[in-house]
Enzyme design. Sequence first.
Site, PDB file in Angstrom:
ATOM      1  N   GLN B 251       0.831  -1.200   0.000  1.00 59.55           N
ATOM      2  CA  GLN B 251       0.000   0.000   0.000  1.00 59.55           C
ATOM      3  C   GLN B 251       0.868   1.254   0.000  1.00 59.55           C
ATOM      4  O   GLN B 251       0.595   2.216  -0.714  1.00 59.55           O
ATOM      5  CB  GLN B 251      -0.908  -0.006   1.249  1.00 59.55           C
ATOM      6  CG  GLN B 251      -2.173   0.778   1.114  1.00 59.55           C
ATOM      7  CD  GLN B 251      -2.949   0.383  -0.118  1.00 59.55           C
ATOM      8  OE1 GLN B 251      -3.415   1.250  -0.813  1.00 59.55           O
ATOM      9  NE2 GLN B 251      -3.071  -0.892  -0.444  1.00 59.55           N
ATOM     10  N   HIS B 254       2.341   3.059  -3.180  1.00 59.46           N
ATOM     11  CA  HIS B 254       1.479   3.806  -4.111  1.00 59.46           C
ATOM     12  C   HIS B 254       1.774   5.299  -4.112  1.00 59.46           C
ATOM     13  O   HIS B 254       1.739   5.947  -5.146  1.00 59.46           O
ATOM     14  CB  HIS B 254       0.004   3.653  -3.716  1.00 59.46           C
ATOM     15  CG  HIS B 254      -0.656   2.465  -4.337  1.00 59.46           C
ATOM     16  ND1 HIS B 254      -0.807   2.325  -5.685  1.00 59.46           N
ATOM     17  CD2 HIS B 254      -1.221   1.376  -3.788  1.00 59.46           C
ATOM     18  CE1 HIS B 254      -1.437   1.182  -5.942  1.00 59.46           C
ATOM     19  NE2 HIS B 254      -1.693   0.580  -4.810  1.00 59.46           N
ATOM     20  N   GLU B 319     -10.099   1.738   3.517  1.00 52.66           N
ATOM     21  CA  GLU B 319     -10.374   1.329   2.141  1.00 52.66           C
ATOM     22  C   GLU B 319     -10.189  -0.193   2.012  1.00 52.66           C
ATOM     23  O   GLU B 319     -11.091  -0.894   1.572  1.00 52.66           O
ATOM     24  CB  GLU B 319      -9.403   2.077   1.223  1.00 52.66           C
ATOM     25  CG  GLU B 319      -9.594   1.783  -0.254  1.00 52.66           C
ATOM     26  CD  GLU B 319      -8.446   2.354  -1.083  1.00 52.66           C
ATOM     27  OE1 GLU B 319      -7.397   2.706  -0.503  1.00 52.66           O
ATOM     28  OE2 GLU B 319      -8.602   2.413  -2.321  1.00 52.66           O
ATOM     29  N   HIS B 320      -9.004  -0.670   2.387  1.00 55.98           N
ATOM     30  CA  HIS B 320      -8.731  -2.113   2.391  1.00 55.98           C
ATOM     31  C   HIS B 320      -8.571  -2.579   3.824  1.00 55.98           C
ATOM     32  O   HIS B 320      -7.882  -1.926   4.607  1.00 55.98           O
ATOM     33  CB  HIS B 320      -7.409  -2.432   1.681  1.00 55.98           C
ATOM     34  CG  HIS B 320      -7.324  -1.935   0.274  1.00 55.98           C
ATOM     35  ND1 HIS B 320      -6.752  -0.723  -0.052  1.00 55.98           N
ATOM     36  CD2 HIS B 320      -7.718  -2.495  -0.899  1.00 55.98           C
ATOM     37  CE1 HIS B 320      -6.794  -0.555  -1.369  1.00 55.98           C
ATOM     38  NE2 HIS B 320      -7.378  -1.609  -1.914  1.00 55.98           N
ATOM     39  N   ASP B 353      -6.583  -6.195  -6.125  1.00 55.52           N
ATOM     40  CA  ASP B 353      -6.256  -5.086  -7.027  1.00 55.52           C
ATOM     41  C   ASP B 353      -6.361  -5.487  -8.481  1.00 55.52           C
ATOM     42  O   ASP B 353      -6.665  -4.661  -9.341  1.00 55.52           O
ATOM     43  CB  ASP B 353      -4.803  -4.620  -6.792  1.00 55.52           C
ATOM     44  CG  ASP B 353      -4.678  -3.789  -5.541  1.00 55.52           C
ATOM     45  OD1 ASP B 353      -5.710  -3.328  -5.037  1.00 55.52           O
ATOM     46  OD2 ASP B 353      -3.536  -3.615  -5.061  1.00 55.52           O
ATOM     47  N   HIS B 412     -52.799  20.112  -5.366  1.00 56.79           N
ATOM     48  CA  HIS B 412     -52.556  18.676  -5.246  1.00 56.79           C
ATOM     49  C   HIS B 412     -53.874  17.962  -4.936  1.00 56.79           C
ATOM     50  O   HIS B 412     -54.202  16.933  -5.543  1.00 56.79           O
ATOM     51  CB  HIS B 412     -51.545  18.381  -4.136  1.00 56.79           C
ATOM     52  CG  HIS B 412     -50.113  18.652  -4.512  1.00 56.79           C
ATOM     53  ND1 HIS B 412     -49.661  19.894  -4.867  1.00 56.79           N
ATOM     54  CD2 HIS B 412     -49.031  17.829  -4.572  1.00 56.79           C
ATOM     55  CE1 HIS B 412     -48.354  19.822  -5.134  1.00 56.79           C
ATOM     56  NE2 HIS B 412     -47.951  18.575  -4.960  1.00 56.79           N
TER      57      HIS B 412
END
Lengths: 424, 424
Positions: B251, B254, B319-320, B353, B412
């Site tokens: 991770q 990245h 996220e993960h 991924d 209405h």
Amino acid sequence: MKIQRVQDLISIKRSIEAGTSEQQAVVKGIIADVRSRGDEALSEYTEKFDRVKLSSFSVTEEEIEEAYGKVDEQFISIVREAAENIRTYHEKQLRPSWMTTEENGTILGQKITPLDSVGVYVPGGTAAYPSSVLMNVVPAKVAGVKRIVMVSPPDADGKLPAAVLVAAKEAGVVEIYKAGGAQAVAALAYGTETIQAVDKITGPGNIYVALAKREVFGDVDIDMIAGPSEIAILADETARADEVAADLLSQAEHDPRACSVLVTPSLELAEAVATEVEKQLAVLPRREIAAQSIADYGAIYVTENIDEAVETVNQLAPEHLEVMTANAMELLGKIRHAGAIFIGRYSSEPVGDYFAGPNHVLPTNGTARFSSPLNVDDFQKKSSVIIYSEKALKANGAKIASFARMEGLEAHARAVEARLKNDN
Amino acid sequence: MKIQRVQDLISIKRSIEAGTSEQQAVVKGIIADVRSRGDEALSEYTEKFDRVKLSSFSVTEEEIEEAYGKVDEQFISIVREAAENIRTYHEKQLRPSWMTTEENGTILGQKITPLDSVGVYVPGGTAAYPSSVLMNVVPAKVAGVKRIVMVSPPDADGKLPAAVLVAAKEAGVVEIYKAGGAQAVAALAYGTETIQAVDKITGPGNIYVALAKREVFGDVDIDMIAGPSEIAILADETARADEVAADLLSQAEHDPRACSVLVTPSLELAEAVATEVEKQLAVLPRREIAAQSIADYGAIYVTENIDEAVETVNQLAPEHLEVMTANAMELLGKIRHAGAIFIGRYSSEPVGDYFAGPNHVLPTNGTARFSSPLNVDDFQKKSSVIIYSEKALKANGAKIASFARMEGLEAHARAVEARLKNDN
């Protein structure tokens, strides 16, 4: 109403109110203040904007009981039935988490989880909107949201409207605060001593509420920022002009910027509806608003045939679409873009606003091309689940590592290879 | 890596890059220009930013064939298998339109329709990201989107990377343009002579692309604006330190702002992982990026027990999330907030991924509390369907009118009553 041929490209888009830069600054200031000073700031803004000094923001059990005493039995029973219809319709949207199992032992799935907490904003002002309470709260409840909080600005006596409290109770909300405007949105997003922060804020409000929701978006989720309401009616010569006109006006009375459009291959119907609109408009209580809306955003489009009419409606992507034609059901498959589709003359739009079950929070301003009515999915989120088996990793590990290296991500490749190496 | 006890409140939130006001102005200018001058402006910006003068934006059949010649057979077969896995997983998400029929003749339902058109942005730069093509295109394809357009900035020779073109072709995209940056987003949102406008834009990009997507949002839909990536690993003493460390680093490589966190009740594991991270980091090609990320956003949290570890992970909403504990499956029910959940040591994050099937476009920065991975629902929208029967309107019309009057909306009420009156 103006009768016209369909031109190349028609649209119902109106600009969305973005607020003045002064309003934006005010909202930012209020949010920062409530964020740092909590209840104290919330209290001060309530005194300033709602002109009432509250001893407590919380609505008590007694106040709810009192509210039940103020509305008539018939109202309670209608709200109860409407809530039940909305519940039944939204329950059909529930989806289970799911898993697939592969022969090599791998399990993949999607875990569907309700949000932990949701805040529903209910606007104040001259009229009370219990239907808005039902339409926002019931889907969250059905989704399984444990904590649903309602906020609404108090009147000068420090009270919320009885009809709103009754609707809240019937929908199952027990945590209700007297707070409105940007300060209430800030409290919901970031929490104060009294109000714990929520994960998502839904519900309509004035420009300050809309700006505040936009501002806190990202830290919490929000529903759509709705534009003014709109209706398109697709009708042929079998439709009754007085009913078509009445439905156009029911939309027009909402807002001077509401948009009411008839699309028809029948010139005869077009002319009859134009006449009926004038006639009915003259005797409407909210005729000033409706007249303005019809003048500015009302239109009757005459098309060559029914197919062109359907295509026109798809181009508009209206919030509400009524279909009153001889073969209305057959057209359903051709309609690609509309928030809610009402088929046949008994499906007058107010049926959906209050009672039938589907949500009245709908995508406006052409966004029905890509957006949906408020629904159960809006109150749940998904998590992917990956349970990769030893066999699967041994069969595919080298491919995964190779893909990662192709993208220049060596640590990704090594992470997979660490397992293969350890097992050898 | 720093080892610490869990404090009251921990968070993985990092500020989302908002761009400078100069960048924002540049993006607004480009969008306005492409909107008014179309292809001509798009061409000029491509020349300016991508340093290439194109005779045509369109990628030809020949260029795609050429791309197949440039990549090896093994790559094609891995991409094909990955695409197939992604397709299979996303097909499980498909939901049918549904209807309920009531005894009184009323039919209610939800019509589920794919978006008409979607644009997928694929970033350029030094590395090619075919996985991003698959993860964005395949769900749209599965959803039934008829027109899927891909845009990506050309290199100085006016070409797109072969791996990207192959992935596009395998995913089923035939309409591909060489255009990038804010100008490509503008072209997708508003159309030019060559590129017809789309309804939704997805895919990652640099700050200019992100700002442009934010700017056109509302006129078209967009996917999330993703923050930097993150992983949390929940592990106990049964996990292997080298595998945990490898996954944290996968991770971290990245982005210097990526976030890698271990949460464990085992101090022994914590210490072993800290040592392993240093060791593995030293020999990583992207060690500068990874080291920065680990230093700034890496953390090891030691908890009292496994329950506290689970609660910590829910607080992070990563996220993960990898779960490497003795009873990993049993913990699944307690995990409320995570984009993707990887169970067991064979479910290393890169498996998701690239290859397993679930999407790698995931909610970041704590938004997994309320957001979901990119999925088929993101490429479809719902329309409510209301076919109210004569019997139903006669039974409920008065209640609906009464509800409307309670909210002060007389038109209405009259719309509903028009039917009752006409039928009498």
